[in-house]
Design a protein around this motif. Structure first.
Motif, PDB file in Angstrom:
ATOM      1  N   ARG A 316       0.850  -1.178   0.000  1.00  0.00           N
ATOM      2  CA  ARG A 316       0.000   0.000   0.000  1.00  0.00           C
ATOM      3  C   ARG A 316       0.895   1.241   0.000  1.00  0.00           C
ATOM      4  O   ARG A 316       2.094   1.156   0.251  1.00  0.00           O
ATOM      5  N   LYS A 322      -0.460  -5.810   1.381  1.00  0.00           N
ATOM      6  CA  LYS A 322      -1.820  -6.209   1.038  1.00  0.00           C
ATOM      7  C   LYS A 322      -1.746  -7.340   0.024  1.00  0.00           C
ATOM      8  O   LYS A 322      -0.692  -7.590  -0.576  1.00  0.00           O
ATOM      9  N   ASN A 370      -5.217  -5.186   4.752  1.00  0.00           N
ATOM     10  CA  ASN A 370      -6.464  -4.730   4.136  1.00  0.00           C
ATOM     11  C   ASN A 370      -7.658  -5.496   4.698  1.00  0.00           C
ATOM     12  O   ASN A 370      -8.101  -6.502   4.138  1.00  0.00           O
ATOM     13  N   GLN A 371      -8.184  -5.018   5.805  1.00  0.00           N
ATOM     14  CA  GLN A 371      -9.327  -5.668   6.450  1.00  0.00           C
ATOM     15  C   GLN A 371     -10.563  -5.623   5.559  1.00  0.00           C
ATOM     16  O   GLN A 371     -11.336  -6.584   5.512  1.00  0.00           O
ATOM     17  N   ARG A 372     -10.721  -4.543   4.820  1.00  0.00           N
ATOM     18  CA  ARG A 372     -11.896  -4.407   3.960  1.00  0.00           C
ATOM     19  C   ARG A 372     -11.931  -5.493   2.887  1.00  0.00           C
ATOM     20  O   ARG A 372     -12.995  -6.033   2.587  1.00  0.00           O
ATOM     21  N   ASP A 373     -10.779  -5.826   2.322  1.00  0.00           N
ATOM     22  CA  ASP A 373     -10.726  -6.887   1.308  1.00  0.00           C
ATOM     23  C   ASP A 373     -11.232  -8.206   1.882  1.00  0.00           C
ATOM     24  O   ASP A 373     -11.998  -8.928   1.243  1.00  0.00           O
ATOM     25  N   ARG A 374     -10.805  -8.528   3.087  1.00  0.00           N
ATOM     26  CA  ARG A 374     -11.209  -9.798   3.705  1.00  0.00           C
ATOM     27  C   ARG A 374     -12.703  -9.812   3.998  1.00  0.00           C
ATOM     28  O   ARG A 374     -13.373 -10.839   3.804  1.00  0.00           O
ATOM     29  N   GLN A 375     -13.225  -8.707   4.462  1.00  0.00           N
ATOM     30  CA  GLN A 375     -14.658  -8.643   4.744  1.00  0.00           C
ATOM     31  C   GLN A 375     -15.472  -8.794   3.462  1.00  0.00           C
ATOM     32  O   GLN A 375     -16.501  -9.485   3.448  1.00  0.00           O
ATOM     33  N   GLU A 376     -15.013  -8.175   2.382  1.00  0.00           N
ATOM     34  CA  GLU A 376     -15.719  -8.308   1.107  1.00  0.00           C
ATOM     35  C   GLU A 376     -15.641  -9.736   0.576  1.00  0.00           C
ATOM     36  O   GLU A 376     -16.623 -10.252   0.022  1.00  0.00           O
ATOM     37  N   SER A 379     -18.068 -11.930   2.577  1.00  0.00           N
ATOM     38  CA  SER A 379     -19.434 -11.683   2.122  1.00  0.00           C
ATOM     39  C   SER A 379     -19.698 -12.351   0.770  1.00  0.00           C
ATOM     40  O   SER A 379     -20.757 -12.947   0.552  1.00  0.00           O
ATOM     41  N   GLU A 450     -11.542 -13.080   8.161  1.00  0.00           N
ATOM     42  CA  GLU A 450     -11.114 -12.043   9.096  1.00  0.00           C
ATOM     43  C   GLU A 450     -10.802 -12.638  10.469  1.00  0.00           C
ATOM     44  O   GLU A 450      -9.765 -12.340  11.078  1.00  0.00           O
TER      45      GLU A 450
END
Length: 472
Positions: A316, A322, A370-376, A379, A450
């Motif tokens: 990043r 990431k 990248n926490q957002r990547d894992r959450q996406e 999902s 996550e």
């Protein structure tokens, strides 16, 4: 033969590490820059052929569960063969008359669409190579560069990535990303053997190694002679790659460069584009002229670190790691294969198979911030499984009954069962998200990326080590 008595402080590293070894090797590889690197003992084959070492090699090959070679002999079959012919095999190795079998050539697809050549030795030859490796590695490995991380005991891809991150955070934000074109297929045998003679004084062992290097490859019914290359697939290939590229490591260290090398994947970190261009030109010249290898110009580049990838990761702009975009695409492709709706398997089995992949993936990519990547991704996986389970209901009545049992309002369940929308679109409806909720998947046992990565990182903090290898 007289042996030197060592005090505990004087014991060479390889002897301290292998106290339980049943044989004693008289010889030490000097550290880099401290004289010639040569094993003083000229009878290494005697240690290689000890019963304890050969048994250890057999157990290692057996635990790897590899496929058979050109003779189609399994690990069970070779066990009986060795019991019957052990004396003959050992004598031929000690005399240098042993002849390796042909190597089975196998080509596997690479992510870019090209093919990677693998060479699978017979099980017997893998056992012999492993026995050689067990003696040579503790002797040779301590002389390798601290910036070399691939296929070495006690080192891992994660260690290379952490070192790369430290360089980036220190201001070395440009990377000279060097790709060696078909490295394992182009290793020059004469150059490799000349390097091996610096480490090995046993002429019989050198003769056996030369035979393994020159063993022909059987591919599509045709035997191809080999004058260059050490195909991936045998236990000795990783050690040979590190020996071959150790001179490159020494050159980079002598120049004072900051670099990380994992097998044939080498990144050099500099502070400017101009410096990177100079390093690329000079190091390419060294590789071509001294090592007789080729640098793939189309895949090599000088760029800001966040524009390149290394071992499945990228950086990043804040210097943190990431998951690289191409690794995310491979992840999604694998999940698509595992959750294909035409599979005909029960959901519990699909979750079981997916968990096997998710556990390994999260273990390797736990350095990503990248926490957002894992959450996406979590999902997206749940949505894939919702559409899979919904299709399994097949009939309108089955869908309605299934959703009602999950606590979905009967009217909503009926509307969904009567809908003409596709399974993928229906998997996003609020009713399905309520019925097949995160808690529902947790009870089903589905791995949450996550949560799993937090668990792995917690273990890392406790243990302080890892043995990760690239999974991309």
């Amino acid at each position: 033969m007289q042996t030197k008595e060592w005090s505990n402080a004087q014991k060479p590293r390889w002897k301290r590490q292998r106290r339980n070894q049943s044989f004693y090797i008289c010889g030490v590889i000097n550290s880099r820059g401290d004289g010639e690197k040569r094993v003083l003992n000229t009878n290494l084959m005697e240690y290689i052929c000890t019963r304890a070492n050969l048994n250890q090699a057999y157990m290692k090959v057996r635990s790897n569960k590899g496929s058979s070679g050109v003779d189609a002999m399994s690990i069970e079959g070779v066990s009986a063969y060795i019991r019957e012919h052990r004396e003959q095999i050992v004598n031929s190795l000690l005399e240098g008359s042993y002849e390796p079998n042909l190597i089975k050539g196998v080509q596997i697809p690479k992510p870019d669409g090209s093919k990677r050549q693998l060479g699978i030795p017979t099980v017997l030859d893998r056992i012999i190579q492993q026995a050689i490796l067990q003696v040579l590695q503790p002797l040779i490995d301590p002389s390798f560069s601290e910036s070399s991380y691939g296929f070495r005991p006690g080192r891992s891809a994660h260690m290379a990535l952490r070192q790369a991150r430290s360089y980036v955070n220190a201001g070395y934000i440009y990377v000279v990303d060097m790709d060696l074109e078909k490295f394992f297929d182009r290793v020059n045998h004469d150059i490799l053997m000349s390097k091996l003679t610096r480490y090995i004084g046993d002429k019989v062992l050198l003769k056996i190694i030369r035979k393994y290097l020159e063993a022909g490859i059987l591919s599509n019914g045709e035997v191809k002679e080999r004058i260059v290359g050490t195909p991936q697939g045998g236990p000795l290939s990783p050690l040979f790659s590190n020996i071959m590229l150790d001179e490159l490591d020494g050159e980079l260290e002598a120049r004072g460069h900051k670099f990380c090398r994992y097998a044939d994947d080498c990144n050099i970190y500099v502070k400017s584009q101009a410096a990177g261009e100079r390093v690329m030109e000079s190091v390419t010249k060294f590789i071509v002229q001294r090592l007789k290898l080729q640098v793939n110009a189309s895949k090599s580049a000088v760029a800001l670190v966040w524009k390149r990838k290394f071992l499945g990761y990228s950086f990043r702009s804040d210097g943190e790691l990431k998951v690289a975009r191409v690794a995310l695409e491979r992840f999604k492709q694998r999940i698509r294969e595992l959750t294909r709706r035409s599979g005909g398997k029960i959901l519990e089995y699909i979750v079981y198979k997916a968990n096997q992949y998710l556990n390994g993936w999260s273990s390797y990519f736990r350095l990503s911030k990248n926490q957002r990547d894992r959450q996406e991704m979590d999902s997206w996986i749940r949505r894939r499984l919702r559409s899979y389970r919904l299709k399994q209901c097949k009939k309108i009545s089955g869908i309605r009954t299934f959703l009602t049992k999950l606590g979905v309002n009967p009217k909503q369940a009926r509307n969904i069962s009567m809908s003409g929308k596709g399974w993928w679109r229906l998997s996003l409806t609020p009713a399905l998200n309520k019925g097949m909720s995160i808690e529902w998947f947790r009870q089903l046992g589905l791995v949450n990326l996550e949560q799993k990565i937090r668990e792995f990182n917690s273990l890392d903090e406790t243990a302080g080590c890892d043995n990760a290898r690239p999974v991309v």
